[in-house]
Each structure stands twice: as structure tokens, then as C-alpha cells.
Scaffold this motif. Structure first.
Motif, short mmCIF file in Angstrom:
data_model
loop_
_atom_site.label_atom_id
_atom_site.label_comp_id
_atom_site.label_asym_id
_atom_site.label_seq_id
_atom_site.Cartn_x
_atom_site.Cartn_y
_atom_site.Cartn_z
N GLY A 83 0.86 -1.14 0.00
CA GLY A 83 0.00 0.00 0.00
C GLY A 83 0.92 1.21 0.00
N TYR A 84 0.38 2.38 -0.24
CA TYR A 84 1.14 3.64 -0.13
C TYR A 84 0.38 4.58 0.78
CZ TYR A 84 -1.79 4.64 -4.30
OH TYR A 84 -2.83 4.78 -5.21
N TYR A 85 1.10 5.21 1.69
CA TYR A 85 0.49 5.92 2.81
C TYR A 85 1.01 7.36 2.89
CZ TYR A 85 -0.62 1.12 3.74
OH TYR A 85 -1.07 -0.17 3.60
N PHE A 86 0.06 8.30 2.96
CA PHE A 86 0.41 9.72 2.97
C PHE A 86 -0.25 10.41 4.17
CE2 PHE A 86 1.45 8.51 -1.23
CZ PHE A 86 2.37 9.42 -1.71
N THR A 87 0.46 11.37 4.72
CA THR A 87 -0.07 12.23 5.77
C THR A 87 0.08 13.67 5.34
OG1 THR A 87 0.61 10.64 7.48
CG2 THR A 87 0.09 12.88 8.21
N ASN A 88 -1.04 14.37 5.25
CA ASN A 88 -1.04 15.77 4.82
C ASN A 88 -0.28 15.96 3.51
OD1 ASN A 88 -2.44 16.43 7.21
ND2 ASN A 88 -0.51 16.65 8.33
N GLY A 89 -0.48 15.01 2.59
CA GLY A 89 0.13 15.10 1.27
C GLY A 89 1.59 14.66 1.20
#
Length: 352
Positions: free
Chosen positions: A120-126
Motif C-alpha cells: 500500500g502507499y500511505y500519505f499524511t497531509n500530502g
């Protein structure tokens, strides 16, 4: 003095114990801490959740996946949010069925996400998170995106629009810049092709909107007033980890568009000329508008109407020698619906 020495010895002893417990006391999540975030997840062309408020506590991940206890960030972690989101969507008894978390020698690992096995790929605030989800601390107000890949090429890339919110008038063109984060190069690139879509927040389904795309900018139109969730889909050309040229799908953050009803100016009668059994009405031009003329014989309660694109219109078959009341309003047709402005002042004419 003796009391001081014993206290000092106790502090030193506690310090020694903690020194030999790396990752224990400070890595374990705490139930007393809580965070409410905006959370989205899905695969290309389908959201599992989109811009949902999710509240997580710091003990959730290790409650369902105890082996994560020693690698959990202090407070609330991304893993805690994944568990909370799964509970919110499927129920508490479905956590281990739809979510898989495990510990490796290098930290935490996601093995399943909302039932998707290729993650999966995970982002926080872009911003891209390179750490495992248990090691990523989150706080209230953060915006999280958890993407699952569509296939084992792992070529899908995170996309987003220039703004998180747009406003427009129904039928007006909206232009949104589409950007893609290339995890391989760590840079922002333009997609090769992009289409804007409305998102059904209840089902996560995307419906394509007719889009003109060029050089990173997508132009589209929404014809009905309301608040929409929108997201881009499309393709991007990148290099794989082996250096080969590949094409991936884009998918990521959704934005909102608030569409207002068109504002129609109040029409004005500039001329009203009587003729034989007819009257000619002149109207001040309003850009892009059509006109609805209403008229009735003096003393009657029933109005007749005629629609026209012209600023000068002759109404025929009127009663000779009778007085008529006339008023007019402008309107625009957008998406098959007419939007009307206010009526002009009523004027009177006596037919010849």
C-alpha cells in the motif's frame, strides 16, 4: 541525607532499567491519547472511504495485533487509524478479516487493507510516509490517505489537485491542476492523461465528468448546483524500480467543489411600442441570457407568456384598442434546467 541518597539511588536504578528497555515504554501506544483525522482509502477507480472523520485511540492496533506492541509509536499511530477506520466501515468483529498488520525485523507491515491484498502507499497531509504504519505518529486534524495497488506491478501513483476546495457557478468551466507524486524518484510529475470524476461518498464509486486535459491542467464543468467530491483518475509514465519505462494508474486525494446556481440579472424593458393588434417589446441585453415576456389584458388575472432569444420581440394577435400590462425576466438554461432572474417593472401599452 539518607533520604536523599535513597531517592537518588532509586532514580538511578529506574534510569538504568529504562536504558535496557529500548522501544518499550516509549513505543507502546497509549489509550489515553486520541486523534480525529480525515481519512481516505481505496484502489484506482474506487474509494473504500473518502474524506471521512475517523477517531482513533493509541491502543487500537496492539489490541487486535499484539505483536505490534513494541513497534507502536507513542500516542496514536497510522496503524491505530487503519484499525479505527476498519471498525467504522465494517464493524469491530471484522477487523482481522479486512485488515492485516504484522511485525517484521524492520518494523510493522501491512498485509491486507480493507480486504485488498496488494498494499500500500500511505500519505499524511500530502507527504509520503516511508516508515511502517505503526511507527508513524498522527495527530488530530491530519489528513491521511491509504492507497492499495491495483496489481503486482506496484505502478499506481498518488495524485492530488491544486486545491482541496473549489467554487463555481453551474455551467461554468473549472480548471484544476493535477499533480502526481512519483514514489520512485521522490518528485512531483504531471500525469500523461487525466479525467475528473465525481465521487459517491456512500459507495465510493467514481463517475467520469467530461474533461479537457492538457499540460497538467484538467478543465471540466458541473451543471447542477450542490456540493461535489471530485478526484482525478488517469495514467502516468514512470520508471519501475528496475529502471524500465512503465505506465501506472493515478489515484489519491479527493477535493470538493461547491456549485452555485447562476445569478441572473433583473431584466429591464427599454421600449414598448404599440401596433395594430400587436406590441413590440425591447429589452436591455444581458450577456448569455434569454428572455421570458409575460403579458395580460388590463383587468385580467391570467398572464400569457412568450420566450425569446431576441432583445426585441413583437407580440401579435392582441385585442384592438385594449390596454396590456407587460413584464419581462431574463433566464439561462444550464444542464437542461432554467434559472430565472427577477421580473422587470410592469409597463402598460394600448394596442391600436
Amino acid at each position: 541525607m539518607k533520604k536523599f541518597s535513597r531517592a537518588l539511588i532509586a532514580v538511578l536504578a529506574l534510569t538504568m532499567v529504562m536504558a535496557f528497555m529500548p522501544g518499550m515504554a516509549f513505543a507502546e501506544g497509549t489509550a489515553s491519547q486520541k486523534a480525529t483525522v480525515t481519512f481516505s482509502a481505496g484502489i484506482p477507480n474506487q474509494y473504500d472511504m473518502v474524506n471521512e472523520k475517523v477517531t482513533a485511540t493509541g491502543d487500537l492496533a496492539e489490541k487486535y495485533f499484539p505483536e505490534l506492541k513494541t513497534v507502536e509509536a507513542d500516542g496514536v499511530s497510522y496503524a491505530d487509524v487503519l484499525v479505527a477506520a476498519t471498525i467504522q466501515k465494517y464493524g469491530e468483529d471484522k477487523v482481522t478479516e479486512y485488515l492485516g498488520l504484522s511485525r517484521t525485523d524492520y518494523g510493522s507491515l501491512v498485509t491486507k487493507q480493507f480486504g485488498h491484498d496488494i498494499v500500500g502507499y500511505y500519505f499524511t497531509n500530502g507527504k509520503y510516509n516511508a516508515k511502517g504504519v505503526s511507527e508513524i505518529a498522527v495527530k488530530s486534524g491530519d489528513k491521511l490517505f491509504a492507497g492499495a495497488y491495483s496489481d503486482k506491478n506496484y505502478s499506481d501513483q498518488y495524485s492530488y489537485l491544486t486545491k482541496t476546495a473549489y467554487t463555481a457557478t453551474a455551467g461554468e468551466k473549472i480548471t484544476a491542476k493535477v499533480s502526481v507524486y512519483d514514489a520512485g524518484s521522490g518528485s512531483t510529475i504531471r500525469p500523461a492523461a487525466a479525467t475528473l470524476n465525481t465521487v459517491d461518498k456512500s459507495t465510493g464509486k467514481l463517475t467520469a465528468v467530461k474533461t479537457y486535459y492538457k499540460n497538467g491542467a484538467a478543465t471540466f464543468t458541473l451543471t447542477k448546483p450542490g456540493t461535489y467530491t471530485i478526484a482525478p483518475t488517469g495514467t502516468v509514465n514512470i520508471k519501475s524500480w528496475t529502471g524500465a519505462d512503465i505506465t501506472g494508474k493515478i489515484f489519491g486525494e479527493a477535493s470538493t467543489v461547491t456549485v452555485r446556481a447562476p445569478k441572473i440579472a433583473t431584466a429591464k424593458i427599454t421600449g414598448l411600442k404599440a401596433g395594430t393588434k400587436k406590441a413590440t417589446v425591447s429589452v436591455k441585453k444581458i450577456k448569455g441570457a434569454k428572455y421570458q415576456i409575460k403579458y395580460k389584458k388590463k383587468g385580467s388575472s391570467k398572464w400569457s407568456k412568450v420566450n425569446t432569444k431576441l432583445t426585441k420581440k413583437t407580440i401579435k394577435n392582441l385585442k384592438k384598442g385594449k390596454k396590456y400590462s407587460v413584464k419581462v425576466r431574463a433566464y439561462k438554461t444550464v444542464g437542461g434546467k432554467n434559472y430565472f432572474g427577477k421580473f422587470s417593472a410592469t409597463k402598460t401599452v394600448k394596442v391600436k
